[in-house]
Design an enzyme around this catalytic site. Structure first.
Site, PDB file in Angstrom:
ATOM      1  N   LYS A  15       0.850  -1.225   0.230  1.00  0.00           N
ATOM      2  CA  LYS A  15      -0.057  -0.066   0.134  1.00  0.00           C
ATOM      3  C   LYS A  15       0.844   1.303   0.051  1.00  0.00           C
ATOM      4  O   LYS A  15       0.722   2.192  -0.823  1.00  0.00           O
ATOM      5  CB  LYS A  15      -0.793   0.056   1.316  1.00  0.00           C
ATOM      6  CG  LYS A  15      -1.502   1.458   1.273  1.00  0.00           C
ATOM      7  CD  LYS A  15      -2.298   1.392   2.657  1.00  0.00           C
ATOM      8  CE  LYS A  15      -1.740   2.254   3.932  1.00  0.00           C
ATOM      9  NZ  LYS A  15      -1.667   3.547   3.903  1.00  0.00           N
ATOM     10  N   ASN A  16       1.749   1.225   0.877  1.00  0.00           N
ATOM     11  CA  ASN A  16       2.513   2.572   1.047  1.00  0.00           C
ATOM     12  C   ASN A  16       3.524   2.797  -0.047  1.00  0.00           C
ATOM     13  O   ASN A  16       4.017   4.049  -0.119  1.00  0.00           O
ATOM     14  CB  ASN A  16       3.129   2.743   2.649  1.00  0.00           C
ATOM     15  CG  ASN A  16       2.181   2.989   3.605  1.00  0.00           C
ATOM     16  OD1 ASN A  16       1.084   3.396   3.085  1.00  0.00           O
ATOM     17  ND2 ASN A  16       2.543   2.891   4.790  1.00  0.00           N
ATOM     18  N   ARG A  36      -9.458   0.480   3.369  1.00  0.00           N
ATOM     19  CA  ARG A  36      -8.359   1.561   2.682  1.00  0.00           C
ATOM     20  C   ARG A  36      -7.270   0.686   2.389  1.00  0.00           C
ATOM     21  O   ARG A  36      -6.653   1.140   1.531  1.00  0.00           O
ATOM     22  CB  ARG A  36      -8.338   2.730   3.812  1.00  0.00           C
ATOM     23  CG  ARG A  36      -9.279   3.642   3.426  1.00  0.00           C
ATOM     24  CD  ARG A  36      -9.135   5.017   4.469  1.00  0.00           C
ATOM     25  NE  ARG A  36      -7.456   5.048   4.112  1.00  0.00           N
ATOM     26  CZ  ARG A  36      -6.958   5.634   5.117  1.00  0.00           C
ATOM     27  NH1 ARG A  36      -7.431   6.074   6.447  1.00  0.00           N
ATOM     28  NH2 ARG A  36      -5.410   5.869   4.953  1.00  0.00           N
ATOM     29  N   ARG A  45       0.618  14.865  12.779  1.00  0.00           N
ATOM     30  CA  ARG A  45       0.889  14.775  11.651  1.00  0.00           C
ATOM     31  C   ARG A  45       1.349  16.162  10.511  1.00  0.00           C
ATOM     32  O   ARG A  45       0.520  16.150   9.567  1.00  0.00           O
ATOM     33  CB  ARG A  45      -0.115  13.658  10.854  1.00  0.00           C
ATOM     34  CG  ARG A  45      -0.392  12.430  11.652  1.00  0.00           C
ATOM     35  CD  ARG A  45      -1.277  11.525  10.835  1.00  0.00           C
ATOM     36  NE  ARG A  45      -0.182  10.778   9.747  1.00  0.00           N
ATOM     37  CZ  ARG A  45      -0.610   9.823   9.140  1.00  0.00           C
ATOM     38  NH1 ARG A  45      -2.104   9.316   8.988  1.00  0.00           N
ATOM     39  NH2 ARG A  45       0.000   9.233   8.170  1.00  0.00           N
ATOM     40  N   ASP A  55       3.621   0.789  12.183  1.00  0.00           N
ATOM     41  CA  ASP A  55       2.252   0.552  11.592  1.00  0.00           C
ATOM     42  C   ASP A  55       1.922  -1.201  12.011  1.00  0.00           C
ATOM     43  O   ASP A  55       1.016  -1.596  11.873  1.00  0.00           O
ATOM     44  CB  ASP A  55       2.558   0.330  10.187  1.00  0.00           C
ATOM     45  CG  ASP A  55       2.523   1.525   9.617  1.00  0.00           C
ATOM     46  OD1 ASP A  55       2.005   2.593  10.341  1.00  0.00           O
ATOM     47  OD2 ASP A  55       2.728   2.086   8.567  1.00  0.00           O
ATOM     48  N   CYS A 104      -5.596   8.688   8.610  1.00  0.00           N
ATOM     49  CA  CYS A 104      -6.036   8.218   9.909  1.00  0.00           C
ATOM     50  C   CYS A 104      -5.595   9.058  11.057  1.00  0.00           C
ATOM     51  O   CYS A 104      -4.674   9.991  10.856  1.00  0.00           O
ATOM     52  CB  CYS A 104      -4.902   6.998  10.145  1.00  0.00           C
ATOM     53  SG  CYS A 104      -6.007   5.479   9.424  1.00  0.00           S
TER      54      CYS A 104
HETATM   55  C1  EPZ Z   1       4.363   7.087   6.592  1.00  0.00           C
HETATM   56  O1  EPZ Z   1       3.468   8.306   7.199  1.00  0.00           O
HETATM   57  C2  EPZ Z   1       3.289   6.047   6.298  1.00  0.00           C
HETATM   58  N1  EPZ Z   1       2.306   6.333   5.410  1.00  0.00           N
HETATM   59  C3  EPZ Z   1       2.609   5.570   7.576  1.00  0.00           C
HETATM   60  O2  EPZ Z   1       1.575   4.617   7.381  1.00  0.00           O
HETATM   61  C4  EPZ Z   1       3.615   5.136   8.733  1.00  0.00           C
HETATM   62  O3  EPZ Z   1       3.186   4.788  10.004  1.00  0.00           O
HETATM   63  C5  EPZ Z   1       4.677   6.469   8.747  1.00  0.00           C
HETATM   64  O4  EPZ Z   1       5.186   6.833   7.431  1.00  0.00           O
HETATM   65  C6  EPZ Z   1       5.755   5.799   9.632  1.00  0.00           C
HETATM   66  O5  EPZ Z   1       6.593   4.730   9.030  1.00  0.00           O
HETATM   67  C7  EPZ Z   1       2.165   6.311   4.098  1.00  0.00           C
HETATM   68  O6  EPZ Z   1       3.304   5.868   3.601  1.00  0.00           O
HETATM   69  C8  EPZ Z   1       1.306   7.090   3.252  1.00  0.00           C
HETATM   70  P1  EPZ Z   1       6.211  10.375   8.614  1.00  0.00           P
HETATM   71  P2  EPZ Z   1       4.005   9.619   7.010  1.00  0.00           P
HETATM   72  O7  EPZ Z   1       6.317  11.683   7.613  1.00  0.00           O
HETATM   73  O8  EPZ Z   1       4.558   9.974   5.765  1.00  0.00           O
HETATM   74  C9  EPZ Z   1       6.282  13.587  12.077  1.00  0.00           C
HETATM   75  C10 EPZ Z   1      -0.252   3.316   7.645  1.00  0.00           C
HETATM   76  O9  EPZ Z   1      -1.226   2.922   8.345  1.00  0.00           O
HETATM   77  N2  EPZ Z   1       6.433  14.538  11.025  1.00  0.00           N
HETATM   78  O10 EPZ Z   1       7.731   9.490   8.554  1.00  0.00           O
HETATM   79  O11 EPZ Z   1       2.895  10.530   7.484  1.00  0.00           O
HETATM   80  C11 EPZ Z   1       5.002  13.027  12.065  1.00  0.00           C
HETATM   81  O12 EPZ Z   1       3.967  13.799  12.776  1.00  0.00           O
HETATM   82  C12 EPZ Z   1       0.286   4.447   7.563  1.00  0.00           C
HETATM   83  O13 EPZ Z   1      -0.131   2.674   6.721  1.00  0.00           O
HETATM   84  C13 EPZ Z   1       6.672  16.183  11.276  1.00  0.00           C
HETATM   85  O14 EPZ Z   1       6.665  16.355  12.436  1.00  0.00           O
HETATM   86  O15 EPZ Z   1       4.934   9.602   8.185  1.00  0.00           O
HETATM   87  C14 EPZ Z   1       5.366  11.708  12.714  1.00  0.00           C
HETATM   88  O16 EPZ Z   1       5.199  12.186  14.268  1.00  0.00           O
HETATM   89  C15 EPZ Z   1      -0.165   5.607   8.896  1.00  0.00           C
HETATM   90  N3  EPZ Z   1       6.825  16.832  10.250  1.00  0.00           N
HETATM   91  C16 EPZ Z   1       6.998  11.497  12.444  1.00  0.00           C
HETATM   92  O17 EPZ Z   1       7.300  12.779  11.868  1.00  0.00           O
HETATM   93  C17 EPZ Z   1       6.814  16.475   8.854  1.00  0.00           C
HETATM   94  O18 EPZ Z   1       6.972  17.423   8.157  1.00  0.00           O
HETATM   95  C18 EPZ Z   1       6.900  10.444  11.000  1.00  0.00           C
HETATM   96  O19 EPZ Z   1       6.026  10.711  10.162  1.00  0.00           O
HETATM   97  C19 EPZ Z   1       6.561  15.265   8.592  1.00  0.00           C
HETATM   98  C20 EPZ Z   1       6.429  14.186   9.779  1.00  0.00           C
END
Ligand code: EPZ
Length: 421
Positions: free
Chosen positions: A24-25, A399, A124, A307, A119
């Protein structure tokens, strides 16, 4: 479509062999990335899930011609795309709509995308993505629920991420693939889907090196061509099936997966007393006896993935002993535990830590899904429980998991979909 619920009759042992779906991702990054191509892309091994259906709608609204060549294969012709606006109605359907920012910025030098949905597992923010675009020379603005980015010319540069971000790393790769000159991303995310996206872009003629390490180097190209590409198997679906096998004292072989992506989970399962055997592209999970508690701290790859924290926590509710789970990635990823407590789990959540005192047995109850992986956790709990578990709000599960109850039923589970009351 009328709302449905899943009715799980718990206690069945899962046994047999099952093939994992495409990631998916990865898919949710690859589909927007096709906008960067000057020709047709054929994408294979795409999971048949709602997030993919939503992205197909979004690509069509942008003007792309998208056809299914099979249930898991798409032909995407991005040449007819003539707008860089993604509406609120579209963007709110999923988090990954933010990848249209990087892809449209790379394609047109401008993007105007409504703030993404997804979600509710924490605040985020996407400030890191925007800092990356700014470093490449784009003016960015967040106003009225929309994010705009615009650059007369994207110029390769050094991008330092304060915080490791999967989405930010991918978004900067997308824009930088078409920038003039070389971009170097420092403190990049190393998740398998980051590597797969880089491989996909390289198959279109991009010049990306280092994906899978914390420094990624991208030599921007004026043109990227069409390609045929199969996305990697889903790491999180693989892990969910591994956990479900252990939870039911089963013996399941998951085929078509990449065992090296599963090291963190395999190690934890083995620490709990589960037998995990890797082959080239399959993993066998066999539960020999009762499982022991373990402590888990979620981390970026190759650490234990956030995840899988949720389905794993469901399994730990019936372990011998007390487990402590620290969720370091998202602020609010324990809401599923309130639901599993309704089934008899002994759980205490303090801030980002969950303390789970194992109980001998869960008992079926009506429960409600609050997010995608929380939904997987409720399925695991329902499979373990004695009696009937009714799972509501299936949209979250649909989803991100391809026909999950059919897969589980093919292994011996007793799950029916029925109209929700
Ligand atoms: C990706 O989310 C995945 N989603 C998530 O999977 C997964 O949990 C996550 O990576 C971590 O592995 C997709 O690939 C579509 P991050 P993402 O940017 O990109 C903070 C699922 O269930 N952050 O690595 O949103 C953020 O708030 C989903 O399949 C900032 O502060 O994750 C979080 O605390 C859920 N500023 C942490 O970093 C930013 O600009 C990691 O977020 C970006 C992120």
């Amino acid at each position: 479509m009328a709302k449905e619920k899943m009715v799980i009759s718990g206690g069945a042992t899962l046994e047999g062999t099952i093939r994992v779906s495409g990631g998916k991702n990865t898919s949710v990054a690859v589909l927007p990335a096709t906008l960067l191509a000057d020709d047709v892309c054929h994408i294979e091994n795409v999971p048949d899930i709602e997030d993919v259906h939503a992205l197909v709608d979004m690509l069509r609204k942008l003007g792309a011609k998208v056809d299914y060549e099979g249930p898991n294969s798409l032909r995407i012709d991005p040449r007819t795309v003539d707008t860089w606006h993604v509406s609120y109605a579209e963007a709110k359907r999923m988090r990954a709509s933010y990848y249209f920012l990087g892809a449209l910025l790379g394609r047109f030098g401008k993007a105007d995308v409504a703030y993404p949905g997804g979600c509710k597992i924490g605040s985020r923010p996407i400030d890191g993505h925007l800092k990356g675009f700014s470093a490449l020379g784009a003016e960015t603005e967040v106003k009225g629920g929309r994010i705009t980015a615009e650059a007369a010319e994207l110029k390769g540069t050094d991008v330092f991420f304060d915080l490791i971000t999967v989405g930010g790393t991918i978004n900067v790769m997308l824009a930088a693939a078409k920038a003039r000159g070389t971009t170097v991303i420092y403190n990049a995310a190393k998740e398998p889907h980051v590597v797969d996206l880089a491989n996909f872009l390289n198959s279109m003629g991009a010049k990306i090196k280092g994906a899978g390490t914390d420094i990624i180097r991208i030599r921007g190209q004026e043109k990227l061509h069409g390609t045929t590409y199969a996305v990697i198997p889903d790491q999180i679906e693989t892990g969910t099936l591994m956990i479900a096998a252990a939870a039911t004292h089963g013996d399941v072989t998951i085929e078509g997966c990449i065992p090296t992506h599963m090291e963190a989970l395999s190690a934890k399962l083995m620490e709990m007393g589960v037998r995990v055997t890797d082959n080239d592209d399959s993993i066998r999970v066999k539960m020999l006896a009762a499982h022991r508690s373990v402590n888990i701290k979620t981390q970026v790859y190759p650490g234990f993935p956030t995840d899988l924290q949720q389905p794993m926590s469901a399994l730990l509710t019936t372990a011998h002993g007390t487990s402590v789970i620290q969720e370091t990635i998202f602020e609010s990823r324990f809401r599923h535990l309130d639901e599993i407590a309704r089934m008899g789990a002994h759980v205490r959540v303090v801030d980002r830590t969950a303390i789970i005192e194992g109980v001998p047995q869960l008992y079926g109850a009506p429960v409600t899904v609050t997010d995608l992986r929380g939904g997987a956790a409720l399925l695991v709990a329902g499979l373990m429980a004695r009696g009937i578990t009714e799972v509501y709000e299936l949209d979250y599960i649909d989803r991100g998991y391809e026909h999950i109850e059919k897969k589980l039923c093919s292994l011996g589970a007793d799950i029916r979909r029925e109209p929700a009351d």
